[in-house]
Design a protein around this motif. Sequence first.
Motif, short mmCIF file in Angstrom:
data_model
loop_
_atom_site.label_atom_id
_atom_site.label_comp_id
_atom_site.label_asym_id
_atom_site.label_seq_id
_atom_site.Cartn_x
_atom_site.Cartn_y
_atom_site.Cartn_z
N ARG A 136 -2.75 2.26 13.46
CA ARG A 136 -1.98 1.64 12.37
C ARG A 136 -2.09 2.41 11.05
O ARG A 136 -1.28 2.20 10.14
N SER A 137 -3.10 3.29 10.92
CA SER A 137 -3.26 3.99 9.65
C SER A 137 -2.29 5.17 9.52
O SER A 137 -2.09 5.69 8.41
N GLY A 174 -6.72 9.26 5.24
CA GLY A 174 -5.74 8.82 4.23
C GLY A 174 -6.26 8.88 2.81
O GLY A 174 -5.55 9.33 1.90
N GLN A 175 -7.50 8.46 2.60
CA GLN A 175 -8.00 8.39 1.22
C GLN A 175 -8.16 9.78 0.62
O GLN A 175 -7.87 10.00 -0.56
N ASN A 226 7.69 8.67 5.16
CA ASN A 226 7.38 10.09 4.93
C ASN A 226 8.03 10.91 6.05
O ASN A 226 7.62 10.81 7.20
N LEU A 273 -5.83 16.31 7.70
CA LEU A 273 -4.50 15.96 8.23
C LEU A 273 -4.14 16.99 9.29
O LEU A 273 -3.71 18.10 8.96
N ALA A 301 5.87 10.29 0.12
CA ALA A 301 4.82 9.94 1.08
C ALA A 301 4.38 8.50 0.89
O ALA A 301 4.13 7.79 1.86
N ASN A 302 4.28 8.09 -0.38
CA ASN A 302 3.72 6.79 -0.68
C ASN A 302 4.10 6.46 -2.13
O ASN A 302 3.82 7.27 -3.02
N PHE A 342 3.41 18.01 -1.04
CA PHE A 342 2.00 18.19 -0.68
C PHE A 342 1.84 17.69 0.74
O PHE A 342 2.62 16.85 1.19
N ARG A 367 0.81 -1.24 0.00
CA ARG A 367 0.00 0.00 0.00
C ARG A 367 0.83 1.27 0.00
O ARG A 367 0.31 2.33 -0.34
N THR A 368 2.11 1.17 0.40
CA THR A 368 2.90 2.42 0.54
C THR A 368 4.30 2.34 -0.08
O THR A 368 4.89 3.38 -0.34
N LEU A 397 3.51 5.24 8.51
CA LEU A 397 3.86 6.07 7.36
C LEU A 397 5.10 6.94 7.55
O LEU A 397 5.81 7.21 6.59
N PHE A 398 5.31 7.42 8.78
CA PHE A 398 6.24 8.53 8.96
C PHE A 398 7.57 8.13 9.61
O PHE A 398 7.66 7.12 10.30
N HIS A 438 7.48 14.51 -3.34
CA HIS A 438 7.38 14.26 -1.90
C HIS A 438 7.28 12.75 -1.69
O HIS A 438 6.49 12.07 -2.35
N MET A 476 -5.40 11.55 10.40
CA MET A 476 -5.40 11.72 8.94
C MET A 476 -6.51 10.94 8.27
O MET A 476 -6.78 9.80 8.65
O1 UT7 Z 1 2.41 14.09 3.35
C1 UT7 Z 1 1.11 13.68 3.12
C2 UT7 Z 1 0.82 12.66 4.14
N1 UT7 Z 1 -0.10 11.65 3.89
C3 UT7 Z 1 -0.23 10.89 2.78
O2 UT7 Z 1 0.34 11.06 1.76
C4 UT7 Z 1 -1.18 9.74 2.95
C5 UT7 Z 1 -2.01 9.49 1.71
N2 UT7 Z 1 -2.80 8.27 1.89
C6 UT7 Z 1 -2.25 7.05 1.83
O3 UT7 Z 1 -1.06 6.90 1.62
C7 UT7 Z 1 -3.16 5.85 1.97
O4 UT7 Z 1 -4.49 6.30 2.03
C8 UT7 Z 1 -2.84 4.98 3.23
C9 UT7 Z 1 -1.52 4.25 3.03
C10 UT7 Z 1 -2.80 5.84 4.48
C11 UT7 Z 1 -3.93 3.93 3.40
O5 UT7 Z 1 -4.03 3.12 2.24
P1 UT7 Z 1 -5.45 2.85 1.58
O6 UT7 Z 1 -5.21 1.95 0.44
O7 UT7 Z 1 -6.09 4.18 1.29
O8 UT7 Z 1 -6.21 2.07 2.74
P2 UT7 Z 1 -7.61 2.42 3.43
O9 UT7 Z 1 -7.47 3.59 4.32
O10 UT7 Z 1 -8.66 2.44 2.37
O11 UT7 Z 1 -7.83 1.12 4.32
C12 UT7 Z 1 -8.06 -0.16 3.73
C13 UT7 Z 1 -8.09 -1.18 4.84
C14 UT7 Z 1 -8.97 -0.78 6.02
O12 UT7 Z 1 -9.59 -1.98 6.51
P3 UT7 Z 1 -11.10 -2.33 6.10
O13 UT7 Z 1 -11.93 -1.19 6.61
O14 UT7 Z 1 -11.11 -2.47 4.61
O15 UT7 Z 1 -11.32 -3.62 6.82
C15 UT7 Z 1 -8.00 -0.28 7.05
O16 UT7 Z 1 -8.47 -0.44 8.37
O17 UT7 Z 1 -6.77 -1.33 5.38
C16 UT7 Z 1 -6.83 -1.20 6.81
N3 UT7 Z 1 -5.57 -0.66 7.27
C17 UT7 Z 1 -4.51 -1.44 7.56
N4 UT7 Z 1 -4.33 -2.76 7.53
C18 UT7 Z 1 -3.12 -3.25 7.87
C19 UT7 Z 1 -5.22 0.64 7.48
N5 UT7 Z 1 -3.94 0.72 7.90
C20 UT7 Z 1 -3.47 -0.55 7.96
C21 UT7 Z 1 -2.24 -1.12 8.32
N6 UT7 Z 1 -2.10 -2.46 8.26
N7 UT7 Z 1 -1.18 -0.37 8.70
#
Ligand code: UT7
Length: 345
Positions: free
Chosen positions: A153-154, A219-220, A284, A192, A256-257, A314, A39-40, A158-159, A254, A217
């Motif tokens: 965990r979300s 995330g989506q 990140n 955020l 981040a991911n 960003f 995912r990252t 990341l950081f 940047h 945050m």
């Molecule tokens: O500088 C800017 C800072 N921030 C960013 O750039 C963050 C931008 N966003 C992202 O990078 C992504 O949205 C994340 C990496 C944070 C999350 O990835 P995602 O593919 O958007 O996952 P999601 O939030 O849609 O979550 C999918 C599933 C959820 O479970 P359910 O509801 O489908 O059962 C989450 O609870 O993944 C779960 N989940 C995790 N599972 C295992 C969330 N975090 C984790 C984790 N390990 N660490």
Amino acid sequence: MTKRRAEITGWGKYVPEKILTNDDLAKMVDTNDEWITSRTGIKERRIRSESDTTTSMAAAASLDALGVAGLQPSDLDLIIVANSSPDYLLPSPANYLQHSLGATCPAFTIAAGCSGFVYSLVTAHQFIETGAYKNVLVVGVELVSYALDYTDRSTCILFGDAAAAVVLQPSTNGAGVISFELGSDGSQAHHLWVPGGGTVNPVSQKVVDNREHYIRMNGQEVFKFAVRKLTTSLNNITAAAGMTVGDLDVIIPHQANLRIIEFAARTLDMPMDKFFVNVHKYGNTSAASIPLALVEAIQEGRLKSGDVTGMVAFGSGLSWAGAVVKMGEAISNPVGIPAGAAITA
Ligand code: UT7
């Protein structure tokens, strides 16, 4: 005569020794290496040890940058620190860094989250372009781990913590900052943020019990914003420079991911090898992310004299910032005092 620009003549970085791997995190929260990697793209990140402070990390990176530029701290006309994780809430980290280096110049901090370094670079460029200052130190430093909730965990995966710095000096041969874009959309601030600890919701037992002093945050939403801004800003800054994205030698996004970078590469129809990536090593690092990638791109020989890079950040704000920068002779001929050796701070 060619316009006066801010050229990068010194560079340095500091990352804490302590490595936190995805497997380490899997012992702390319900996650695993496969999820984080897919995912990252992040495999590990650096976390401060007790002796690492925002000031000490910034100073270490700064001394290296000054050494490469062949400057002493007393030569500096201005210090700008990009930071949102200060040692103390008052005064700002720039003042502590100035004292730590033994510099006597003005110093201030720009808090623009992950966009902070590019905001600071562009600000430094203005002072150099007008002729007000000659030797400007710009540092991106973050000790993000202090604001991470290691039960969430979300966010905690990341950081990471890091610092990186550049010295900017005037050039009139075309090298330096060519174009830029700064942006802010405060209507999305809540995607955020740290809800507690400020003046609206000051530190209290309730804030601590609700874990509101940590980063939250969506995330989506940030993901969608990030992909959009990375692509549009790269188009805008290159157009402002009279170029296209394809003309850039190296893109420094940047870190981040990895998926955000891959999305942007596909949208822009650019090969991934045009993008410099080190997110797998550091995660990140917020305001330190762009300069850390920039410094490693220089140190690894990815960026050479005459090359043109486009950097886009960003993050919280939500904010974004991009700049097109031409690398000058200093890349191939650094003054080269090794790792701050001749600096007496
Ligand atoms: O500088 C800017 C800072 N921030 C960013 O750039 C963050 C931008 N966003 C992202 O990078 C992504 O949205 C994340 C990496 C944070 C999350 O990835 P995602 O593919 O958007 O996952 P999601 O939030 O849609 O979550 C999918 C599933 C959820 O479970 P359910 O509801 O489908 O059962 C989450 O609870 O993944 C779960 N989940 C995790 N599972 C295992 C969330 N975090 C984790 C984790 N390990 N660490």
